[in-house]
Design a protein around this motif. Structure first.
Motif, PDB file in Angstrom:
ATOM      1  N   PRO A 210       0.796  -1.237   0.000  1.00 58.39           N
ATOM      2  CA  PRO A 210       0.000   0.000   0.000  1.00 58.39           C
ATOM      3  C   PRO A 210       0.827   1.285   0.000  1.00 58.39           C
ATOM      4  N   GLU A 211       2.084   1.213   0.431  1.00 57.97           N
ATOM      5  CA  GLU A 211       2.907   2.438   0.503  1.00 57.97           C
ATOM      6  C   GLU A 211       4.127   2.418  -0.412  1.00 57.97           C
ATOM      7  N   HIS A 212       4.528   1.253  -0.876  1.00 55.36           N
ATOM      8  CA  HIS A 212       5.782   1.144  -1.636  1.00 55.36           C
ATOM      9  C   HIS A 212       5.499   0.476  -2.985  1.00 55.36           C
ATOM     10  N   VAL A 213       5.647   1.247  -4.063  1.00 57.90           N
ATOM     11  CA  VAL A 213       5.271   0.758  -5.383  1.00 57.90           C
ATOM     12  C   VAL A 213       6.174  -0.384  -5.853  1.00 57.90           C
ATOM     13  N   ASP A 214       7.389  -0.483  -5.294  1.00 54.60           N
ATOM     14  CA  ASP A 214       8.334  -1.510  -5.742  1.00 54.60           C
ATOM     15  C   ASP A 214       8.366  -2.720  -4.810  1.00 54.60           C
ATOM     16  N   VAL A 215       7.404  -2.819  -3.911  1.00 55.45           N
ATOM     17  CA  VAL A 215       7.269  -3.992  -3.032  1.00 55.45           C
ATOM     18  C   VAL A 215       5.949  -4.674  -3.363  1.00 55.45           C
ATOM     19  N   TRP A 216       5.995  -5.985  -3.591  1.00 54.08           N
ATOM     20  CA  TRP A 216       4.766  -6.680  -3.977  1.00 54.08           C
ATOM     21  C   TRP A 216       4.729  -8.078  -3.368  1.00 54.08           C
ATOM     22  N   TYR A 217       3.504  -8.605  -3.321  1.00 55.01           N
ATOM     23  CA  TYR A 217       3.245  -9.935  -2.763  1.00 55.01           C
ATOM     24  C   TYR A 217       2.658 -10.841  -3.850  1.00 55.01           C
ATOM     25  N   TRP A 218       2.984 -12.121  -3.764  1.00 55.88           N
ATOM     26  CA  TRP A 218       2.259 -13.093  -4.594  1.00 55.88           C
ATOM     27  C   TRP A 218       1.403 -13.994  -3.707  1.00 55.88           C
ATOM     28  N   THR A 219       0.232 -14.359  -4.207  1.00 55.01           N
ATOM     29  CA  THR A 219      -0.637 -15.344  -3.571  1.00 55.01           C
ATOM     30  C   THR A 219      -1.082 -16.291  -4.677  1.00 55.01           C
ATOM     31  N   ILE A 220      -0.592 -17.527  -4.624  1.00 59.39           N
ATOM     32  CA  ILE A 220      -0.838 -18.506  -5.688  1.00 59.39           C
ATOM     33  C   ILE A 220      -1.598 -19.688  -5.096  1.00 59.39           C
ATOM     34  N   PRO A 221      -2.896 -19.793  -5.368  1.00 61.59           N
ATOM     35  CA  PRO A 221      -3.681 -20.898  -4.795  1.00 61.59           C
ATOM     36  C   PRO A 221      -3.402 -22.222  -5.488  1.00 61.59           C
ATOM     37  N   PHE A 222      -3.398 -23.292  -4.697  1.00 62.23           N
ATOM     38  CA  PHE A 222      -3.233 -24.650  -5.213  1.00 62.23           C
ATOM     39  C   PHE A 222      -4.540 -25.421  -5.062  1.00 62.23           C
ATOM     40  N   SER A 223      -4.598 -26.580  -5.693  1.00 66.09           N
ATOM     41  CA  SER A 223      -5.817 -27.385  -5.681  1.00 66.09           C
ATOM     42  C   SER A 223      -6.033 -28.101  -4.349  1.00 66.09           C
ATOM     43  N   GLY A 225      -5.977 -26.702  -1.293  1.00 59.75           N
ATOM     44  CA  GLY A 225      -6.374 -25.799  -0.219  1.00 59.75           C
ATOM     45  C   GLY A 225      -5.240 -24.978   0.356  1.00 59.75           C
ATOM     46  N   CYS A 226      -4.040 -25.159  -0.164  1.00 57.84           N
ATOM     47  CA  CYS A 226      -2.907 -24.345   0.250  1.00 57.84           C
ATOM     48  C   CYS A 226      -2.652 -23.263  -0.792  1.00 57.84           C
ATOM     49  N   CYS A 227      -1.808 -22.313  -0.446  1.00 56.26           N
ATOM     50  CA  CYS A 227      -1.331 -21.371  -1.451  1.00 56.26           C
ATOM     51  C   CYS A 227       0.113 -21.024  -1.155  1.00 56.26           C
ATOM     52  N   SER A 228       0.814 -20.631  -2.204  1.00 58.57           N
ATOM     53  CA  SER A 228       2.152 -20.091  -2.075  1.00 58.57           C
ATOM     54  C   SER A 228       2.016 -18.603  -1.786  1.00 58.57           C
ATOM     55  N   LEU A 229       2.754 -18.136  -0.802  1.00 60.35           N
ATOM     56  CA  LEU A 229       2.647 -16.743  -0.363  1.00 60.35           C
ATOM     57  C   LEU A 229       4.053 -16.188  -0.218  1.00 60.35           C
ATOM     58  N   GLY A 230       4.307 -15.029  -0.838  1.00 58.54           N
ATOM     59  CA  GLY A 230       5.635 -14.454  -0.733  1.00 58.54           C
ATOM     60  C   GLY A 230       5.609 -12.953  -0.927  1.00 58.54           C
ATOM     61  N   VAL A 231       6.704 -12.314  -0.538  1.00 54.75           N
ATOM     62  CA  VAL A 231       6.878 -10.877  -0.750  1.00 54.75           C
ATOM     63  C   VAL A 231       8.241 -10.647  -1.388  1.00 54.75           C
ATOM     64  N   VAL A 232       8.294  -9.683  -2.309  1.00 56.11           N
ATOM     65  CA  VAL A 232       9.531  -9.326  -3.005  1.00 56.11           C
ATOM     66  C   VAL A 232       9.835  -7.857  -2.747  1.00 56.11           C
ATOM     67  N   ALA A 233      11.082  -7.569  -2.377  1.00 60.03           N
ATOM     68  CA  ALA A 233      11.492  -6.191  -2.104  1.00 60.03           C
ATOM     69  C   ALA A 233      13.011  -6.124  -2.137  1.00 60.03           C
ATOM     70  N   GLU A 234      13.537  -4.905  -2.148  1.00 65.34           N
ATOM     71  CA  GLU A 234      14.977  -4.755  -2.028  1.00 65.34           C
ATOM     72  C   GLU A 234      15.402  -5.139  -0.606  1.00 65.34           C
ATOM     73  N   PRO A 235      16.618  -5.661  -0.445  1.00 70.52           N
ATOM     74  CA  PRO A 235      17.044  -6.181   0.862  1.00 70.52           C
ATOM     75  C   PRO A 235      16.898  -5.184   2.011  1.00 70.52           C
ATOM     76  N   ALA A 236      17.137  -3.907   1.732  1.00 69.77           N
ATOM     77  CA  ALA A 236      17.040  -2.912   2.816  1.00 69.77           C
ATOM     78  C   ALA A 236      15.643  -2.876   3.401  1.00 69.77           C
ATOM     79  N   PHE A 237      14.616  -3.067   2.567  1.00 68.01           N
ATOM     80  CA  PHE A 237      13.234  -3.095   3.068  1.00 68.01           C
ATOM     81  C   PHE A 237      13.023  -4.333   3.933  1.00 68.01           C
ATOM     82  N   LEU A 238      13.466  -5.496   3.456  1.00 64.24           N
ATOM     83  CA  LEU A 238      13.243  -6.745   4.195  1.00 64.24           C
ATOM     84  C   LEU A 238      13.984  -6.741   5.526  1.00 64.24           C
TER      85      LEU A 238
END
Length: 410
Positions: A210-223, A225-238
Motif C-alpha cells: 500500500p505504501e511502496h510501489v516496488d514492493v509486492w506480494y504473490w498469492t498462488i492458490p493450489f488445488s 487448499g494451500c497457497c504459495s505466499l511471498g513478498v519481493v522487495a529490495e534487501p534494505a526493506f526486508l
C-alpha cells in the motif's frame, strides 16, 4: 576412471531439462539427465503461463500434466489499496493456449521428469557434476550417490541446472544482472480463504504494497487448499523487520489490509519460510563449444510476471530444434538460431518488469478506462506470448510501452 558416452547430456531434471529431453527423444536421440537432488524436491516458481502449455504439448507431456490434478489457472488479478483489476488470459491478442495451471513445483517437476523417462530418457538422481570441459567432445566429471567418480562424454551438453547455474560457475560465464538486487521471503500456507471473500482461485493474485510501489506480494492458490505466499522487495526493506523468517513475512503481509482479510484464518507452518536474495542473473553467452544454457542456468529476470518456466521451455524448444538440424548435417549458428531469438522474448519481459518496479506499468493496468484492443495485447505478454512479433507491444516494446505509460499517467 570409468568413461561413458551419450549423444545428449542434460544437467538438471527441472522443467527445461525434462522438456528438452522429451523433445530430443522424439527425434530419436540418446539422452542422459544428471540431477543433483532426489525428486520430488521443493522449488519456487509455481504459477505457469499459458504459453508454456504449447511446449508441454509439443514435448508429448500434456497428458502427464493434465492428469496430475493441478490448480486450473486462467489469468492474473492485481490489487493495490482500493484499486483492482483482472486479466483473463483467454481474452488475449495472440492465438494459442489461454489457460494453464498453478503447480506445486515438487510435484510438477517430478511429473515432467517421469514423462521424459517414459519417453526413453535416462534420469540419474543424486549424481553431481564436479567439473566440465566444453569442446568438440564435451565431457563432465560426475560423482555418484555412492561417492564414485566417473566421466561422461557427449556430442552436446545442455545445462538446465537452474539457480545452481553449473556451467556458468564452472566456466566463469556469469555476468552481473542490470536489475537492482531484490530478495523474496516465501512459504506455503493452508489458506482457508472463505468462498465469499471475492478471491478467484483460478488466478494468481499480485498485490502491491500500500505504501511502496516496488514492493509486492504473490498469492498462488493450489488445488489442495494451500497457497504459495511471498513478498519481493529490495534487501534494505526486508531487513527492517525483526525476528525469524516467519515473523518477518507475517509482519509484512500484515501491512496490506486486503491480504490480512483474505488470510485471517490461514494456517502457517505447512512449509518452512524461506528467503532468497540476489536471484536475478545473466551470462556472457548462452552457448559455447559443445554446450548451451537453458532456462535459469542462463538468465533469470524476476518472479513478478511468472516468466521463468516459460523462458525455460522456450530455451528447450530452441535448443532441441538446433540439435535436430545439427544431427541432420546442417550448420547451426547458435547465436542466430538460439541465443538471439531466446533473448528477443526475454527482452520484452525485461522491459515489462522494469516498468512494473518503476510504477509505470501499474498505472497502465489500473487505468480506469482501458482500450480493449491494447488490453488484449498487454494480456498476451502477461500470458507468456513474448515472442509473438505480430503483437505491437512485442515488436516495439520500448516505444509502445513508453507512450502508453505517458498516456495513462496523464
Amino acid at each position: 576412471m570409468k568413461i561413458e558416452k551419450t549423444e545428449i547430456l542434460i544437467i538438471g531434471a527441472g522443467p527445461a531439462g525434462s522438456v528438452a529431453a522429451a523433445l530430443l527423444r522424439q527425434q530419436g536421440r540418446q539422452v542422459l539427465i544428471l540431477e543433483r537432488e532426489q525428486f520430488p524436491r521443493f522449488s519456487i516458481g509455481e504459477s505457469l503461463l499459458p504459453q508454456s502449455m504449447e511446449y508441454i504439448e509439443a514435448a508429448g507431456l500434456l497428458q502427464d500434466v493434465v492428469e496430475a490434478g493441478f490448480q486450473y489457472k486462467n489469468g492474473a488479478a492485481f490489487v493495490r489499496g482500493e484499486r483492482s483489476t483482472e486479466f483473463d488470459f483467454r481474452d488475449k491478442f495472440s492465438p494459442g493456449w489461454g489457460t494453464t495451471y498453478q503447480v506445486q513445483r515438487a510435484d510438477f517437476d517430478h511429473v515432467l521428469a517421469k514423462g521424459a523417462e517414459r519417453m526413453g530418457a535416462e534420469v540419474r538422481y543424486r549424481h553431481e557434476v564436479l567439473a566440465a570441459m566444453p569442446g568438440e567432445v564435451p565431457q563432465v566429471t560426475v560423482r555418484s550417490p555412492e561417492g564414485e567418480e566417473y566421466i561422461i562424454q557427449a556430442d552436446f551438453m545442455l545445462d538446465a541446472s537452474g539457480f545452481g547455474r553449473l556451467l556458468p560457475r564452472l566456466l566463469k560465464l556469469e555476468s552481473p544482472s542490470n536489475f537492482p538486487v531484490r530478495g523474496a521471503i516465501f512459504t506455503h500456507v493452508r489458506d482457508h480463504i472463505p468462498a465469499d471473500a471475492g478471491f478467484d482461485r483460478n488466478k494468481i493474485l499480485i498485490t502491491t504494497h500500500p505504501e511502496h510501489v516496488d514492493v509486492w506480494y504473490w498469492t498462488i492458490p493450489f488445488s489442495n487448499g494451500c497457497c504459495s505466499l511471498g513478498v519481493v522487495a529490495e534487501p534494505a526493506f526486508l531487513e527492517r523487520y525483526r525476528g525469524g523468517e516467519m515473523e518477518r513475512l507475517q509482519a509484512i503481509v500484515g501491512e496490506d489490509p486486503n491480504l490480512t482479510r483474505l488470510l485471517k484464518n490461514a494456517e502457517w507452518g505447512v512449509l518452512p519460510v524461506r528467503q532468497i536474495t540476489g536471484y536475478s542473473a545473466n551470462v556472457k553467452s548462452l552457448w559455447g563449444p559443445g554446450y548451451a544454457l537453458l532456462g535459469n542456468a542462463g538468465e533469470f529476470l524476476d518472479p513478478v510476471f511468472s516468466s521463468g518456466v516459460t523462458i525455460a521451455f522456450k530455451s528447450a524448444q530452441l535448443a532441441s530444434a538446433c540439435l535436430q538440424r545439427k544431427y541432420a548435417g546442417e550448420t547451426v549458428d547458435w547465436e542466430r538460431d538460439f541465443a538471439i531469438p531466446l533473448r528477443d522474448g526475454v527482452q520484452t519481459f525485461r522491459r515489462f518488469v522494469e516498468a512494473w518496479y518503476q510504477g509505470g506499468f501499474q498505472k497502465i493496468i489500473f487505468h480506469p478506462d482501458p482500450q480493449p484492443d491494447i488490453r488484449a495485447m498487454i494480456c498476451s505478454i502477461l500470458a507468456g506470448y513474448a515472442w509473438d512479433k505480430r503483437n505491437p507491444y512485442v515488436a516495439e516494446t520500448e516505444r509502445r510501452l513508453r507512450v502508453l505509460e505517458q498516456l495513462c499517467a496523464g
